[in-house]
Design a protein around this motif. Structure first.
Motif, PDB file in Angstrom:
ATOM      1  N   ARG A  99       0.831  -1.221   0.000  1.00 38.89           N
ATOM      2  CA  ARG A  99       0.000   0.000   0.000  1.00 38.89           C
ATOM      3  C   ARG A  99       0.859   1.262   0.000  1.00 38.89           C
ATOM      4  O   ARG A  99       0.401   2.321  -0.366  1.00 38.89           O
ATOM      5  N   LYS A 100       2.114   1.118   0.419  1.00 36.84           N
ATOM      6  CA  LYS A 100       3.015   2.274   0.465  1.00 36.84           C
ATOM      7  C   LYS A 100       3.736   2.500  -0.859  1.00 36.84           C
ATOM      8  O   LYS A 100       4.441   3.484  -1.012  1.00 36.84           O
ATOM      9  N   ALA A 101       3.583   1.567  -1.815  1.00 33.54           N
ATOM     10  CA  ALA A 101       4.284   1.700  -3.094  1.00 33.54           C
ATOM     11  C   ALA A 101       3.817   2.980  -3.805  1.00 33.54           C
ATOM     12  O   ALA A 101       2.630   3.145  -4.062  1.00 33.54           O
ATOM     13  N   PRO A 102       4.751   3.887  -4.132  1.00 34.00           N
ATOM     14  CA  PRO A 102       4.372   5.176  -4.716  1.00 34.00           C
ATOM     15  C   PRO A 102       4.189   5.118  -6.234  1.00 34.00           C
ATOM     16  O   PRO A 102       4.844   5.840  -6.978  1.00 34.00           O
ATOM     17  N   VAL A 103       3.315   4.231  -6.701  1.00 32.94           N
ATOM     18  CA  VAL A 103       3.055   4.126  -8.143  1.00 32.94           C
ATOM     19  C   VAL A 103       1.557   4.142  -8.371  1.00 32.94           C
ATOM     20  O   VAL A 103       0.771   3.803  -7.488  1.00 32.94           O
ATOM     21  N   ASP A 104       1.166   4.554  -9.568  1.00 30.50           N
ATOM     22  CA  ASP A 104      -0.251   4.508  -9.899  1.00 30.50           C
ATOM     23  C   ASP A 104      -0.633   3.080 -10.291  1.00 30.50           C
ATOM     24  O   ASP A 104       0.224   2.222 -10.483  1.00 30.50           O
ATOM     25  N   THR A 105      -1.911   2.842 -10.416  1.00 33.44           N
ATOM     26  CA  THR A 105      -2.411   1.480 -10.644  1.00 33.44           C
ATOM     27  C   THR A 105      -1.916   0.901 -11.963  1.00 33.44           C
ATOM     28  O   THR A 105      -1.540  -0.270 -12.027  1.00 33.44           O
TER      29      THR A 105
ATOM     30  N   ASN B  84      -6.034 -15.350  -8.771  1.00 33.28           N
ATOM     31  CA  ASN B  84      -6.568 -14.199  -9.510  1.00 33.28           C
ATOM     32  C   ASN B  84      -7.356 -13.278  -8.591  1.00 33.28           C
ATOM     33  O   ASN B  84      -7.165 -12.057  -8.607  1.00 33.28           O
ATOM     34  N   ARG B  85      -8.250 -13.854  -7.792  1.00 33.66           N
ATOM     35  CA  ARG B  85      -9.058 -13.040  -6.871  1.00 33.66           C
ATOM     36  C   ARG B  85      -8.168 -12.343  -5.843  1.00 33.66           C
ATOM     37  O   ARG B  85      -8.389 -11.194  -5.489  1.00 33.66           O
ATOM     38  N   TRP B  86      -7.133 -13.054  -5.363  1.00 28.36           N
ATOM     39  CA  TRP B  86      -6.224 -12.468  -4.380  1.00 28.36           C
ATOM     40  C   TRP B  86      -5.450 -11.292  -4.984  1.00 28.36           C
ATOM     41  O   TRP B  86      -5.287 -10.253  -4.344  1.00 28.36           O
ATOM     42  N   ILE B  87      -4.980 -11.436  -6.216  1.00 24.37           N
ATOM     43  CA  ILE B  87      -4.234 -10.360  -6.886  1.00 24.37           C
ATOM     44  C   ILE B  87      -5.120  -9.139  -7.083  1.00 24.37           C
ATOM     45  O   ILE B  87      -4.695  -7.998  -6.849  1.00 24.37           O
ATOM     46  N   VAL B  88      -6.360  -9.357  -7.501  1.00 21.01           N
ATOM     47  CA  VAL B  88      -7.292  -8.236  -7.690  1.00 21.01           C
ATOM     48  C   VAL B  88      -7.511  -7.513  -6.367  1.00 21.01           C
ATOM     49  O   VAL B  88      -7.490  -6.279  -6.313  1.00 21.01           O
ATOM     50  N   ARG B  89      -7.684  -8.261  -5.271  1.00 19.97           N
ATOM     51  CA  ARG B  89      -7.854  -7.618  -3.957  1.00 19.97           C
ATOM     52  C   ARG B  89      -6.602  -6.850  -3.558  1.00 19.97           C
ATOM     53  O   ARG B  89      -6.688  -5.792  -2.928  1.00 19.97           O
ATOM     54  N   ARG B  90      -5.415  -7.373  -3.903  1.00 21.58           N
ATOM     55  CA  ARG B  90      -4.173  -6.652  -3.612  1.00 21.58           C
ATOM     56  C   ARG B  90      -4.137  -5.319  -4.357  1.00 21.58           C
ATOM     57  O   ARG B  90      -3.703  -4.303  -3.825  1.00 21.58           O
TER      58      ARG B  90
ATOM     59  N   ARG C 263      -4.753   0.601  -4.239  1.00 20.14           N
ATOM     60  CA  ARG C 263      -5.408   1.818  -4.745  1.00 20.14           C
ATOM     61  C   ARG C 263      -6.099   2.598  -3.629  1.00 20.14           C
ATOM     62  O   ARG C 263      -6.031   3.816  -3.566  1.00 20.14           O
ATOM     63  N   HIS C 264      -6.780   1.868  -2.711  1.00 21.02           N
ATOM     64  CA  HIS C 264      -7.576   2.531  -1.674  1.00 21.02           C
ATOM     65  C   HIS C 264      -6.910   2.517  -0.302  1.00 21.02           C
ATOM     66  O   HIS C 264      -7.508   2.961   0.677  1.00 21.02           O
ATOM     67  N   LYS C 265      -5.674   1.989  -0.235  1.00 18.94           N
ATOM     68  CA  LYS C 265      -4.846   2.002   0.984  1.00 18.94           C
ATOM     69  C   LYS C 265      -5.458   1.241   2.154  1.00 18.94           C
ATOM     70  O   LYS C 265      -5.155   1.505   3.305  1.00 18.94           O
ATOM     71  N   ARG C 266      -6.326   0.285   1.880  1.00 17.86           N
ATOM     72  CA  ARG C 266      -6.840  -0.597   2.926  1.00 17.86           C
ATOM     73  C   ARG C 266      -7.383  -1.869   2.284  1.00 17.86           C
ATOM     74  O   ARG C 266      -7.771  -1.867   1.126  1.00 17.86           O
ATOM     75  N   TRP C 267      -7.402  -2.948   3.075  1.00 19.77           N
ATOM     76  CA  TRP C 267      -7.786  -4.260   2.540  1.00 19.77           C
ATOM     77  C   TRP C 267      -9.279  -4.321   2.248  1.00 19.77           C
ATOM     78  O   TRP C 267      -9.698  -4.716   1.183  1.00 19.77           O
ATOM     79  N   ARG C 268     -10.110  -3.938   3.183  1.00 16.82           N
ATOM     80  CA  ARG C 268     -11.559  -3.942   2.947  1.00 16.82           C
ATOM     81  C   ARG C 268     -11.941  -2.590   2.367  1.00 16.82           C
ATOM     82  O   ARG C 268     -11.916  -1.585   3.056  1.00 16.82           O
ATOM     83  N   CYS C 269     -12.259  -2.593   1.093  1.00 15.29           N
ATOM     84  CA  CYS C 269     -12.557  -1.334   0.432  1.00 15.29           C
ATOM     85  C   CYS C 269     -13.606  -1.571  -0.649  1.00 15.29           C
ATOM     86  O   CYS C 269     -14.034  -2.691  -0.891  1.00 15.29           O
ATOM     87  N   CYS C 270     -13.994  -0.511  -1.287  1.00 12.36           N
ATOM     88  CA  CYS C 270     -14.988  -0.630  -2.357  1.00 12.36           C
ATOM     89  C   CYS C 270     -14.294  -0.525  -3.715  1.00 12.36           C
ATOM     90  O   CYS C 270     -14.804   0.113  -4.636  1.00 12.36           O
ATOM     91  N   GLY C 271     -13.132  -1.163  -3.839  1.00 12.32           N
ATOM     92  CA  GLY C 271     -12.392  -1.142  -5.088  1.00 12.32           C
ATOM     93  C   GLY C 271     -13.152  -1.777  -6.238  1.00 12.32           C
ATOM     94  O   GLY C 271     -12.940  -1.442  -7.389  1.00 12.32           O
ATOM     95  N   TRP C 272     -14.054  -2.693  -5.904  1.00 12.42           N
ATOM     96  CA  TRP C 272     -14.841  -3.348  -6.943  1.00 12.42           C
ATOM     97  C   TRP C 272     -15.738  -2.358  -7.668  1.00 12.42           C
ATOM     98  O   TRP C 272     -16.166  -2.606  -8.795  1.00 12.42           O
TER      99      TRP C 272
END
Length: 194
Positions: free
Chosen positions: A109-115, A146-152, A157-166
């Motif tokens: 989450r600290k990686a300073p790159v865009d998605t 695949n699902r794990w990578i998408v959650r990563r 992107r949202h700096k937390r594990w439980r997020c509304c990234g979907w």
């Protein structure tokens, strides 16, 4: 070893000799020891062992094991050609953990790159690992990864594990527009025909 009639698979200094009986395997091990001794090489005592295929053995990052005698699906339904009681190869647990560590290190989450840059960084890792193991028995594993990578990616992107990234980055956008490598698409029997 082959001239003496043994079934041998070799890659560099790793060998796997298949035999029909315990006695034949014991004789093969003794013969290999004699041949290598003439060459000035010794067998690694901890890595050299005789196992039954039902217990399985590890070779070149794979766990090779005899499958169950009964399968949940009828053999005609299975496109991969897997048969009851056949040999199956799976990635070793150590290989899976190493792959996840590589992805985890790049998707911090600290990686300073865009998605988009993040996806470009992890795609070679996903493609390389997936192509190495794509012919093994991995459909469920690849789906889970695949699902794990998408959650990563959502977590990055949202700096937390439980997020509304979907909502902001649905999987269709990640795999389509952003060109994230899909592990399932690397499996030859499941890949879309061209």
């Amino acid at each position: 070893m082959r001239r003496k009639g043994y079934q041998l698979v070799r890659y560099a200094d790793d060998w796997a000799v298949t035999c029909r009986t315990w006695e034949e395997a014991k004789a093969a091990l003794e013969e290999a020891g004699r041949i290598l001794e003439k060459l000035g090489v010794t067998l690694h005592a901890e890595k050299t062992r005789i196992v039954h295929v039902s217990q399985g053995f590890e070779f070149l990052g794979y766990k090779i094991k005899k499958g169950a005698q009964r399968m949940k699906l009828a053999p005609k339904v299975i496109r991969s050609g897997a048969k009851p009681g056949g040999l199956f190869a799976y990635p070793r647990q150590k290989s899976i953990l190493h792959f996840k560590d590589q992805i985890r290190g790049r998707t911090s989450r600290k990686a300073p790159v865009d998605t988009q840059t993040l996806i470009e960084e992890i795609n070679p890792v996903i493609r390389g690992w997936g192509n190495y193991y794509c012919k093994a028995h991995v459909r469920k594993l690849f789906n889970r990864l695949n699902r794990w990578i998408v959650r990563r990616i959502w977590s990055h992107r949202h700096k937390r594990w439980r997020c509304c990234g979907w909502k902001t980055l649905p999987e269709t956008k990640l795999y389509g527009e952003m060109k994230l490598v899909n592990l399932i698409s690397l499996i030859p029997s499941l890949a879309p025909s061209r």
